[in-house]
Design a protein around this motif. Structure first.
Motif, short mmCIF file in Angstrom:
data_model
loop_
_atom_site.label_atom_id
_atom_site.label_comp_id
_atom_site.label_asym_id
_atom_site.label_seq_id
_atom_site.Cartn_x
_atom_site.Cartn_y
_atom_site.Cartn_z
N ILE A 143 0.81 -1.06 -0.16
CA ILE A 143 0.01 -0.12 -0.20
C ILE A 143 0.88 1.36 0.20
O ILE A 143 0.70 2.25 -0.86
CB ILE A 143 -1.06 0.02 1.13
N ALA A 144 1.95 1.33 0.68
CA ALA A 144 2.76 2.39 0.75
C ALA A 144 3.61 2.69 -0.62
O ALA A 144 3.56 3.80 -1.05
CB ALA A 144 3.89 2.21 1.79
N ASP A 145 3.69 1.66 -1.31
CA ASP A 145 4.24 1.67 -2.64
C ASP A 145 3.22 2.10 -3.55
O ASP A 145 3.63 3.15 -4.50
CB ASP A 145 4.64 0.40 -2.98
N ASN A 146 1.98 1.95 -3.56
CA ASN A 146 0.99 2.46 -4.48
C ASN A 146 0.71 4.08 -3.92
O ASN A 146 0.52 4.65 -4.96
CB ASN A 146 -0.13 1.61 -4.25
N VAL A 147 1.01 4.24 -2.75
CA VAL A 147 0.58 5.57 -2.59
C VAL A 147 1.83 6.52 -3.03
O VAL A 147 1.67 7.63 -3.38
CB VAL A 147 0.46 5.64 -0.71
N GLY A 148 3.03 5.96 -2.69
CA GLY A 148 4.39 6.64 -3.41
C GLY A 148 4.27 6.95 -4.65
O GLY A 148 4.62 8.15 -5.22
N ASP A 149 3.36 6.11 -5.51
CA ASP A 149 3.41 6.38 -7.05
C ASP A 149 2.67 7.76 -7.23
O ASP A 149 2.95 8.62 -8.06
CB ASP A 149 2.53 5.34 -7.67
N ASN A 150 1.80 8.02 -6.37
CA ASN A 150 1.01 9.26 -6.61
C ASN A 150 1.59 10.58 -6.02
O ASN A 150 1.59 11.60 -6.44
CB ASN A 150 -0.44 9.26 -5.70
#
Length: 703
Positions: free
Chosen positions: A211-218
């Motif tokens: 989830i942190a990885d996907n948040v980071g994309d944004n």
């Protein structure tokens, strides 16, 4: 003056078009409850980080507002100029923050809708993901042009609007630094433990850092890139307007067309961008990138046509040769195209550089990294030569001298005129990346994942291409700011009668930046050092934060029974909290370096030493940023090239080596490299804002 209202109308049109796109996206379905839950977690993490980042930036903004309001005009305690610059500064920061906020809100809303649309095929999912990115693009150009235009209407002085550009620079600096640390700490931590140690695929729901990885994309690619190009767009327009004002004085004319011309190029670019977005459609798996390029080419072609009519209308009855100005704008469009395609060559899977790195991966991580470094170093040559050619052509086409410097600024504004389309291509990336993650974590059908993988594969290239564009535009924007700085230094020396202080004969009208002046040499070295020191802070910050993520993911795999079997749920929030705290903590020192260095050098070495610093920072910053982003993008796509089945495919020794290379490349291409863009613009903005303080009170060693 009335023509400036056309720029305001155009900027409002961009915001209305963004609203139209949002309404179309909101009507689409969100998928099942599991998909909504995952998307909600990504959105909550992104917004929580953005809120905490804005609170941190707010402290700096208030301090700088006070400094600007009280300290800018030491010879005029009435502060009739200081408060105006202070208000412009706050507005620039707020507008830039709003562009990032709206863009990330739409991005995190669109990702789940793209995953749901992928069930019905590629075309609809592609349309939605690109238009979701276009929302960010339209907010960036709309708010940027609106702010610059409105402040010109209010105050009629481009020097006041420098504050707006500095506010945008502040947000860009923090967004790039903080967002870059966040996204790559999460990504590196997730990959090192998930892919290499546990052997699970990307976006696997069993990975506590997913989830942190996907948040980071944004926060990295959406909010960060949006703020970066918002700043470039604003400061380029402002510096071109300043140079236009200097040219008016030199030519002894009262017509403000030279000042307003950059705004009209921006207005024409918005119209062209909107049309370009509407032409991005009709795709198959193999033509996704072509569809985006079609929109980009149409946008630039329409811009080229509109530029002619705008230029002719504004200068047909003046003594200025409008054909020369128009040709300078075409040079800018040509430079933009060249940078985009050069960057694609060095980072796309179908070309030699990426395939070279993939081949080197067969003998281990060391040869992968050596090959990637070689590609990054080589990648600096072509874009640098293109930028040099663009500067040469635009300078001499307009006639050289002050006219030529104005021509370079106009070429840069033309290059940035269709920023709305460029940001759309970039923000497309995190939307499709998140859509793929949602599809994987929600256990959707293999056919859905095939569609999202096809979209995401192109998104990786678009992010690399737009980073190359951002770097080139940042360097040219900084050159325009530097030109404005030198003109302002000369104006102040004459106005305040300071020729003797700088070793000039009475009546001299300009200071010479000579290479036999030791203050300039010292400034060049210090300026050349800044990007390297700045990048080292960021690379170290990513390493420290990733260390915490790796240990946390290992702990959860070890202590939470059932994660690997899928019977227990990881504690996603813990990894989100680790990277959020690390990003906010580590972004302060690099930001202080960017603000303090030009002020200290300016006060201790005077305007000539500061001029050396600015030029040194631009040159090494450009080369280092290109090298780091191209190498990182090539490492990333070399890994994906192997994952497609080359050299043994996934889980092969070559793939493991490529994952290590990609992990090294991640903070290079998404943290340190892109963050150098706002660095070189911020130091130039600081110099321009405090130039009077430095000229009047800075030390001078010139004899």
């Amino acid at each position: 003056m009335e023509i400036v209202f056309l720029a305001i109308i155009s900027s409002i049109l961009a915001l209305l078009f963004a609203g139209y796109l949002v309404m179309g996206i909101r009507k689409q379905e969100d998928g099942n409850d599991k998909m909504k839950e995952i998307s909600g977690a990504i959105r909550a993490g992104a917004m929580a980080y953005l809120k905490r980042q804005f609170m941190t930036i707010g402290v700096f903004a208030v301090i700088l507002f006070v400094v600007l309001t009280i300290g800018l005009d030491l010879n005029n305690m009435g502060m009739d100029r200081g408060w105006k610059i202070g208000v412009a500064f706050l507005t620039g920061a707020i507008f830039s923050g709003l562009a990032g906020y709206f863009g990330m809100t739409i991005s995190t809303m669109t990702n789940v809708k793209v995953a749901a649309a992928a069930r019905n095929g590629l075309e609809k999912a592609f349309q939605m993901s690109f238009r979701g990115g276009a929302v960010t693009g339209m907010f960036v150009v709309g708010l940027s042009l609106l702010g610059v235009s409105v402040f010109y209407v209010l105050f009629g002085d481009p020097a006041i609007i420098i504050g707006f550009g500095f506010g945008a620079s502040l947000i860009s600096l923090f967004a790039r630094i903080g967002g870059g640390i966040y996204t790559k700490a999460a990504d590196v931590g997730a990959d090192l433990v998930g892919k290499i140690e546990a052997g699970i695929p990307e976006d696997d729901p069993r990975n506590p850092a997913v989830i942190a990885d996907n948040v980071g994309d944004n926060v990295g690619d959406c909010a960060g890139m949006g703020a970066d190009l918002f700043e470039s767009y604003a400061v380029t327009a402002i510096s071109a307007m300043l140079l236009g004002a200097f040219l008016m004085v030199q030519m002894k004319i009262t017509d403000t067309s030279l000042v307003l011309y950059p705004l009209m190029l921006g207005a024409a670019g918005i119209i062209a961008s909107i049309i370009g977005v509407l032409f991005v459609r009709g795709v198959k798996e193999s033509t996704i990138m072509k569809a985006m390029y079609k929109g980009l080419i149409i946008g630039y072609a329409i811009a080229a046509v509109l530029f002619y009519f705008v230029t002719e209308y504004m200068f047909i009855n003046s003594s200025i040769d409008y054909v020369r100005l128009y040709l300078a704008s075409l040079v800018g469009l040509g430079v933009a195209f060249a940078i985009v395609f050069i960057t694609e060559y060095y980072t796309a899977k179908k070309y030699r550089p990426v395939q070279e790195i993939a081949k080197a991966s067969q003998t281990g991580p060391a040869t992968n990294i050596i090959s990637g470094l070689a590609v990054g170093l080589e990648s600096t040559m072509a874009p640098t030569l293109v930028i040099c050619l663009g500067i040469f052509a635009s300078y001499f086409i307009v006639g050289g001298g002050t006219n030529g410097i104005y021509g370079v600024a106009i070429a840069t504004m033309a290059l940035l005129s269709v920023t709305g389309l460029i940001v759309a291509m970039d923000a497309y990336g995190p939307i499709t990346d998140n859509a793929g993650g949602i599809a994987e974590m929600a256990g959707l059908e293999p056919e859905v994942r095939k569609v999202t993988d096809a979209l995401d594969a192109v998104g990786n290239t678009t992010k690399a291409v737009t980073k190359g564009f951002a770097i080139g535009s940042a360097a040219l924007a900084a050159l325009a700011l530097f030109a404005a700085y030198t003109q302002e230094v000369n104006r102040l020396i004459v106005e305040k009668g300071l020729q003797a202080k700088f070793g000039l004969p009475a009546g001299a009208t300009q200071i010479i930046f000579r290479l036999d002046d030791p203050t300039i040499i010292i400034g060049l070295f210090i300026g050349g050092l800044l990007p390297f020191l700045f990048a080292s802070f960021l690379m170290r910050a990513v390493g420290k934060a990733a260390f915490g993520v790796v240990n946390e993911v290992r702990r959860q795999f070890k202590e939470i029974a059932g994660i690997m079997e899928g019977t227990a749920k990881p504690d996603y929030a813990k990894c989100v909290d680790i990277v959020t705290k690390a990003a906010l903590k580590e972004m302060t020192l690099p930001a202080l370096l960017a603000v303090a260095a030009p002020l200290l050098v300016g006060m201790l070495l005077g305007p000539t030493g500061l001029g050396g610093l600015l030029m040194g920072c631009i040159i090494t910053g450009l080369l280092l940023a290109i090298m780091m982003t191209a190498a990182g993008g090539a490492w990333d796509n070399a890994k994906k090239y192997i994952e497609e089945g080359k050299y043994g495919g996934k889980k092969s020794e070559a793939h493991k080596a490529a994952v290590v290379g990609d992990t090294v490349g991640d903070p290079s291409k998404d943290t340190a490299g892109p963050a150098i863009n706002p660095l070189i613009k911020v130091v130039n903005m600081i110099a321009l804002l405090f130039v009077e303080l430095i000229v009047v009170y800075g030390l001078s060693f010139i004899q």
